[in-house]
Each structure stands twice: as C-alpha cells, then as structure tokens.
Design an enzyme around this catalytic site. Sequence first.
Site, short mmCIF file in Angstrom:
data_model
loop_
_atom_site.label_atom_id
_atom_site.label_comp_id
_atom_site.label_asym_id
_atom_site.label_seq_id
_atom_site.Cartn_x
_atom_site.Cartn_y
_atom_site.Cartn_z
CD GLN A 151 -1.15 -0.06 3.72
OE1 GLN A 151 -1.59 -1.19 3.98
NE2 GLN A 151 -1.46 1.00 4.45
CB CYS A 157 -4.73 -1.36 5.34
SG CYS A 157 -5.64 -0.41 6.59
CG HIS A 296 -3.24 -2.76 9.50
ND1 HIS A 296 -3.12 -1.89 8.42
CD2 HIS A 296 -2.52 -3.86 9.17
CE1 HIS A 296 -2.36 -2.46 7.49
NE2 HIS A 296 -1.99 -3.65 7.92
CG ASN A 316 0.27 -6.17 6.60
OD1 ASN A 316 -0.63 -5.40 6.27
ND2 ASN A 316 1.14 -5.86 7.55
#
Length: 349
Positions: A151, A157, A296, A316
């Site tokens: 990102q 995110c 997150h 992630n």
Amino acid sequence: MPDTRRVHWVELFSRTVLLGLFLCAPLRAATESEEDSPTEWTLWKKANGVSYEEEADDMERKAIWENNKRVIEDNNRKFSRGLSKFTMAMNKYGDLDKMEYKQLQGANINARLKRTGKIASAKKLHFHAKKLRSLKVDYRTLGYVTEVKDQGYCGSCWAFSTTGAIEGQMYKQSGQLVSLSEQHLVDCSRSYGTHGCSGAWMANAYDYIISNGLQATNTYPYTSADTQPCFYDPSLVVAQISDYRFIPKGDEQALADALAVIGPITVAVDADHSSFMFYSSGIYEEPNCNPNNLSHAVLLVGHGSEGGRDYWIIKNSWGTGWGEGGYMRMIRNGSNTCGIASYALYPIL
C-alpha cells in the site's frame, strides 16, 4: 525508486485528516563521511532510498530509528531466551514515530465500529465446516490468493483487505485469479463513506462495489496516493458482488468456520504496536492487543498449528519485506486476539 517521504510531511500535518496520511521525502546525496565509513543508520537509509534535506531532520529521524532498533533487539533477546514466540526485524518503517505509524495503518477512522449489515449464521457455518473436517486451511496453496501487494505510505489497507476477499471468491467461482484494483476504491468510493489514504471501514467499500463493480489492477493501477480524480470506466468492470455478511462479533469459532467454508475473509486487527510494525517471523502474540482498537485491515487466508500452538495466517499489504514474506502467523487461542473476529466480513458474488 527513491523514497520521497519527507517533502510533504509538514504540509500533510497541516491538513485535517482522520488517519493514514501518506509520507514523502526528498533524496539528497550522502556525505563523504557516510560513504567512507557507513553506519547502520547510513546503510538503512541507502537500502530504503531515504534521505533528508536538513541535518536536523536527519538527527531527529536517526533518534527515532535508534529507539525502534532497541525495541527490536530487546524482543529478539527475549526470543533467544524463550520469552517471546516471534522475532522482529528492522524494515522500511524504521524512521516512523508512533503517530506516523498509526496514520499508516488507515483502518480505524473513528472510535465507533460500523457493523451495519447482515450477520452470517454461526450455526450454519459450523454445520458446513464440520463436514469439511479440516484441521487447517491455507488458501495460498489453493490458488485463492494474489501476490503480496504494497500500500506504500497511504492508509489504504481497507481497500487491500476488501479486494483480497473478492479475488478469492472470484477464483472459487471461476478458477481464474484476477488482481483487483485498490486504486479504484481509493479514488472513487468516497461518497460511500471511505477516505482514500486516510482510512475506511471495509463494509463501506463493499457497498460501493455492490453498486458499481470493480476494475482489475491492470486497467486501474495503484499509485499509493489519493490525489487524482476517479477514472472509473464501467465497461472495464471485472468484479461484481451482490452482498456481504459479517461474522458474529468476537466469535473465533464462527470465523474459523467461515474461513473453511467461504474462503479468505476481510478482517481488522489492533496493529497499533511496535511488535506488529516490525514483526518478522514466528507466531505473533502481543499481550497489549486490544480487541476494540481496530487500527489496520488485513486478509485472513488460513489457520494452522505449530508446536501445539494454533495460529491464524493473515496477509498484509506492506510488501514482502515485512513479516514472513508479507504474511503473519497470529496466535489463535479463542480470546479474539487483537480483535481479529471483532470486524470480520466476506463478500457474496
């Protein structure tokens, strides 16, 4: 590409934002002394393409970096003595302070969770999951998961967590794995309650996609910024969803059942800790995690067990240099670790 984080840092802090500001920094030549006798700090800057226009800025950032380095080393000493179950490592976020890191996460844009939507039946999920009789699942090995993405210095995110779950459902239905456009969501979904690089709740992104569909990455590439207009082209839409369902809040068994029955799941976690920021390997367990502090968004892609300890596998969106090639194994112990089951949902095609 050099990291240009610092150029707009002051300008960005002068804006009124919620979370997830992207950072910029100008590149300057290293001094002769740095080139002749490079320190760890100098080597880190060179490896990450980072530099600063003013010496005072360099000194300030070095102090932050050194503090982060001490935290990492302290954890790893505990790991060597068996007092920690995971390792930490310096990465590209080494010169960020706590506030800058919090802005990078980009999920928690207000104090109240937005869970407006239908809730999946835990009983039905469990019934179907029992028939599968699977003690572990890893959708990376089954073709459901695209490459690890990055990102950048943008709190987007939420968009990556959203696209990842839809990518998995599209693969499940068609056998074709298509990378979907996070930038499409960043640029075009603000009227649905998202905030570009300043964060969003993922249900708002799903609401946008229900009405508009979603383009692929190759027709709407990621820029790591939210300054351009929306370039949405309905003729290039490749993904459609009809609805989405929330997992019952805090129910890890329902989450595991949904993972087994449905596929990759959109989740949010409390990542507001140095241990998460610099996680490198092992089974992550942060005693200070707060299941109500969701900061997150990530993608839940599996679960397994090692040495008698169960774990979740999360993907992630910080590139492959973070964690285990871009992934984390997080403890799965029935206590809703880091809030992984507090805000979990999946799309329905």
